[in-house]
Design a protein around this motif. Structure first.
Motif, PDB file in Angstrom:
ATOM      1  N   VAL A 295      31.269  59.453  34.843  1.00  0.00           N
ATOM      2  CA  VAL A 295      30.445  58.986  35.961  1.00  0.00           C
ATOM      3  C   VAL A 295      31.220  58.009  36.836  1.00  0.00           C
ATOM      4  O   VAL A 295      31.151  58.071  38.068  1.00  0.00           O
ATOM      5  N   VAL A 296      31.966  57.112  36.215  1.00  0.00           N
ATOM      6  CA  VAL A 296      32.750  56.131  36.980  1.00  0.00           C
ATOM      7  C   VAL A 296      33.726  56.855  37.907  1.00  0.00           C
ATOM      8  O   VAL A 296      33.833  56.536  39.096  1.00  0.00           O
ATOM      9  N   LYS A 297      34.430  57.848  37.383  1.00  0.00           N
ATOM     10  CA  LYS A 297      35.413  58.579  38.184  1.00  0.00           C
ATOM     11  C   LYS A 297      34.760  59.420  39.276  1.00  0.00           C
ATOM     12  O   LYS A 297      35.364  59.659  40.326  1.00  0.00           O
ATOM     13  N   LYS A 298      33.549  59.883  39.042  1.00  0.00           N
ATOM     14  CA  LYS A 298      32.842  60.666  40.048  1.00  0.00           C
ATOM     15  C   LYS A 298      32.471  59.833  41.270  1.00  0.00           C
ATOM     16  O   LYS A 298      32.402  60.345  42.390  1.00  0.00           O
ATOM     17  N   LEU A 299      32.250  58.553  41.055  1.00  0.00           N
ATOM     18  CA  LEU A 299      31.707  57.715  42.117  1.00  0.00           C
ATOM     19  C   LEU A 299      32.701  56.723  42.709  1.00  0.00           C
ATOM     20  O   LEU A 299      32.474  56.207  43.801  1.00  0.00           O
ATOM     21  N   SER A 300      33.773  56.447  42.000  1.00  0.00           N
ATOM     22  CA  SER A 300      34.689  55.405  42.462  1.00  0.00           C
ATOM     23  C   SER A 300      36.116  55.932  42.606  1.00  0.00           C
ATOM     24  O   SER A 300      36.595  56.691  41.756  1.00  0.00           O
ATOM     25  N   SER A 301      36.761  55.509  43.675  1.00  0.00           N
ATOM     26  CA  SER A 301      38.183  55.822  43.870  1.00  0.00           C
ATOM     27  C   SER A 301      39.053  54.637  43.465  1.00  0.00           C
ATOM     28  O   SER A 301      40.269  54.667  43.628  1.00  0.00           O
ATOM     29  N   ASP A 302      38.422  53.607  42.946  1.00  0.00           N
ATOM     30  CA  ASP A 302      39.122  52.378  42.549  1.00  0.00           C
ATOM     31  C   ASP A 302      38.740  52.061  41.102  1.00  0.00           C
ATOM     32  O   ASP A 302      37.938  51.174  40.834  1.00  0.00           O
ATOM     33  N   VAL A 303      39.327  52.824  40.176  1.00  0.00           N
ATOM     34  CA  VAL A 303      38.966  52.721  38.761  1.00  0.00           C
ATOM     35  C   VAL A 303      40.051  51.964  38.010  1.00  0.00           C
ATOM     36  O   VAL A 303      41.240  52.260  38.139  1.00  0.00           O
ATOM     37  N   ASN A 304      39.630  50.989  37.215  1.00  0.00           N
ATOM     38  CA  ASN A 304      40.562  50.191  36.421  1.00  0.00           C
ATOM     39  C   ASN A 304      40.120  50.205  34.963  1.00  0.00           C
ATOM     40  O   ASN A 304      38.939  50.014  34.653  1.00  0.00           O
ATOM     41  N   ARG A 305      41.100  50.421  34.074  1.00  0.00           N
ATOM     42  CA  ARG A 305      40.819  50.554  32.646  1.00  0.00           C
ATOM     43  C   ARG A 305      41.376  49.347  31.905  1.00  0.00           C
ATOM     44  O   ARG A 305      42.538  48.977  32.096  1.00  0.00           O
ATOM     45  N   PHE A 306      40.538  48.756  31.065  1.00  0.00           N
ATOM     46  CA  PHE A 306      40.941  47.583  30.287  1.00  0.00           C
ATOM     47  C   PHE A 306      40.641  47.851  28.806  1.00  0.00           C
ATOM     48  O   PHE A 306      39.529  48.241  28.455  1.00  0.00           O
ATOM     49  N   TYR A 307      41.632  47.609  27.957  1.00  0.00           N
ATOM     50  CA  TYR A 307      41.434  47.806  26.519  1.00  0.00           C
ATOM     51  C   TYR A 307      41.820  46.534  25.778  1.00  0.00           C
ATOM     52  O   TYR A 307      42.942  46.032  25.926  1.00  0.00           O
ATOM     53  N   GLN A 308      40.880  46.042  24.997  1.00  0.00           N
ATOM     54  CA  GLN A 308      41.067  44.821  24.206  1.00  0.00           C
ATOM     55  C   GLN A 308      41.580  43.674  25.080  1.00  0.00           C
ATOM     56  O   GLN A 308      42.546  42.978  24.732  1.00  0.00           O
ATOM     57  N   VAL A 309      40.901  43.484  26.186  1.00  0.00           N
ATOM     58  CA  VAL A 309      41.255  42.443  27.148  1.00  0.00           C
ATOM     59  C   VAL A 309      40.212  41.335  27.075  1.00  0.00           C
ATOM     60  O   VAL A 309      39.009  41.617  26.994  1.00  0.00           O
ATOM     61  N   PRO A 310      40.607  40.067  27.089  1.00  0.00           N
ATOM     62  CA  PRO A 310      39.625  38.974  27.060  1.00  0.00           C
ATOM     63  C   PRO A 310      38.674  39.037  28.252  1.00  0.00           C
ATOM     64  O   PRO A 310      39.059  39.475  29.349  1.00  0.00           O
ATOM     65  N   MET A 311      37.456  38.574  28.050  1.00  0.00           N
ATOM     66  CA  MET A 311      36.464  38.602  29.118  1.00  0.00           C
ATOM     67  C   MET A 311      36.877  37.761  30.318  1.00  0.00           C
ATOM     68  O   MET A 311      36.514  38.058  31.460  1.00  0.00           O
ATOM     69  N   ASP A 312      37.664  36.727  30.078  1.00  0.00           N
ATOM     70  CA  ASP A 312      38.147  35.915  31.196  1.00  0.00           C
ATOM     71  C   ASP A 312      38.938  36.767  32.192  1.00  0.00           C
ATOM     72  O   ASP A 312      38.852  36.565  33.408  1.00  0.00           O
ATOM     73  N   ASP A 313      39.684  37.742  31.671  1.00  0.00           N
ATOM     74  CA  ASP A 313      40.455  38.631  32.544  1.00  0.00           C
ATOM     75  C   ASP A 313      39.539  39.572  33.321  1.00  0.00           C
ATOM     76  O   ASP A 313      39.829  39.928  34.464  1.00  0.00           O
ATOM     77  N   ILE A 314      38.465  39.989  32.686  1.00  0.00           N
ATOM     78  CA  ILE A 314      37.497  40.865  33.368  1.00  0.00           C
ATOM     79  C   ILE A 314      36.825  40.108  34.509  1.00  0.00           C
ATOM     80  O   ILE A 314      36.684  40.628  35.630  1.00  0.00           O
ATOM     81  N   VAL A 315      36.417  38.886  34.237  1.00  0.00           N
ATOM     82  CA  VAL A 315      35.775  38.062  35.270  1.00  0.00           C
ATOM     83  C   VAL A 315      36.750  37.824  36.428  1.00  0.00           C
ATOM     84  O   VAL A 315      36.376  37.912  37.607  1.00  0.00           O
ATOM     85  N   LYS A 316      38.002  37.550  36.089  1.00  0.00           N
ATOM     86  CA  LYS A 316      39.019  37.337  37.119  1.00  0.00           C
ATOM     87  C   LYS A 316      39.206  38.596  37.961  1.00  0.00           C
ATOM     88  O   LYS A 316      39.349  38.527  39.191  1.00  0.00           O
ATOM     89  N   HIS A 317      39.206  39.757  37.314  1.00  0.00           N
ATOM     90  CA  HIS A 317      39.350  41.034  38.031  1.00  0.00           C
ATOM     91  C   HIS A 317      38.217  41.232  39.034  1.00  0.00           C
ATOM     92  O   HIS A 317      38.451  41.614  40.187  1.00  0.00           O
ATOM     93  N   ILE A 318      36.990  40.952  38.605  1.00  0.00           N
ATOM     94  CA  ILE A 318      35.839  41.109  39.496  1.00  0.00           C
ATOM     95  C   ILE A 318      35.925  40.111  40.652  1.00  0.00           C
ATOM     96  O   ILE A 318      35.623  40.446  41.806  1.00  0.00           O
ATOM     97  N   ASP A 319      36.355  38.905  40.367  1.00  0.00           N
ATOM     98  CA  ASP A 319      36.542  37.908  41.431  1.00  0.00           C
ATOM     99  C   ASP A 319      37.537  38.404  42.474  1.00  0.00           C
ATOM    100  O   ASP A 319      37.329  38.242  43.678  1.00  0.00           O
ATOM    101  N   GLU A 320      38.624  39.000  42.000  1.00  0.00           N
ATOM    102  CA  GLU A 320      39.670  39.470  42.908  1.00  0.00           C
ATOM    103  C   GLU A 320      39.187  40.658  43.748  1.00  0.00           C
ATOM    104  O   GLU A 320      39.539  40.771  44.924  1.00  0.00           O
ATOM    105  N   LYS A 321      38.396  41.533  43.161  1.00  0.00           N
ATOM    106  CA  LYS A 321      37.890  42.701  43.883  1.00  0.00           C
ATOM    107  C   LYS A 321      36.800  42.322  44.883  1.00  0.00           C
ATOM    108  O   LYS A 321      36.608  42.994  45.902  1.00  0.00           O
TER     109      LYS A 321
END
Length: 246
Positions: free
Chosen positions: A144-170
């Motif tokens: 579903v993500v790939k069907k709707l988004s052309s800006d897909v990023n995959r994170f595996y075993q990444v701290p939540m702080d990095d996820i929050v930072k990614h969303i801030d940057e986007k």
């Protein structure tokens, strides 16, 4: 002792002014002013009316888009992007409190139950996207993500702080996030980031909005696939009522 007329008048004026002041409830801070203002504009439309209104708005955009030149079309798409991002929270709000079950596929908020995939596809469909609601809801989240988004990023075993930072940057907007065995939205609006999903951790509550960091599937998942949606292409598809294939 007798009181002069002028003194009596002055005394009454002071007394009345003091009583009037006590009856007033001043707004002491800017934050309180914003709360009062926000509460004054609570949208009370029914879910049925929300669906009707968003389709009416789409037709307005469509007519203007088909008549416009390139500059006008770009402006219409930008305006529609903002409109959809703002309307999303009204649709989500109607679903809050709809219980989660694995087989849940209700199409009516707070009636029956709804699984996480069906919550995502149902809200997107009700916002006016012509998608195969049932088929997509039964696929893995990455599909579903790939069907709707052309800006897909995959994170595996990444701290939540990095996820929050990614969303801030986007930046602010609406995201779909696929997890180990779950799917939901990340909604970044007015400086606040929330995870909106049908929550199997709290099944009786089900659909809810909560902080990104906390005891929830987003925080605890090993895999997180995040795609920002409502980009220009997706918004043009919405304006033109383009049908999404399986």
């Amino acid at each position: 002792m007798k009181m002069s007329k002028n003194l009596l008048y002055l005394f009454c004026l002071i007394l009345c002014t003091a009583c009037y002041a006590r009856e007033q409830k001043p707004v002491e801070t800017e934050e309180e002013k914003e709360i009062v203002l926000e509460e004054s504009f609570i949208d009370t439309r029914s879910y049925k009316q929300l669906k009707t209104d968003i389709r009416t708005k789409r037709l307005e955009y469509q007519k203007a888009y088909n008549k416009g030149n390139k500059a006008a079309k770009d402006s219409i798409v930008a305006d529609a992007q903002q409109f959809l991002a703002n309307e999303a929270h009204l649709f989500f709000r109607e679903w809050y409190g709809t219980p989660w079950t694995f087989e849940g596929h209700t199409q009516t908020p707070r009636e029956g139950s709804i699984a996480c995939g069906y919550f995502v596809t149902t809200t997107l469909r009700d916002m006016g996207f012509d998608i195969p609601r049932i088929y997509w809801a039964q696929q893995d989240a990455l599909y579903v993500v790939k069907k709707l988004s052309s800006d897909v990023n995959r994170f595996y075993q990444v701290p939540m702080d990095d996820i929050v930072k990614h969303i801030d940057e986007k930046g602010e907007g609406l995201y779909i996030v696929g997890l180990d065995n779950h799917v939901g939205y990340i909604y970044f609006r007015n400086g606040e980031k929330n995870f909106v999903h049908s929550n199997y951790y709290r099944r009786n509550i089900g659909v809810m909005s909560e902080p990104l960091v906390g005891e929830n599937p987003l925080n605890n998942s090993q895999l997180r696939v995040i795609g920002k949606i409502l980009d220009k292409e997706m918004t043009k598809n919405w304006i033109q009522n383009k049908k999404y294939e399986k």
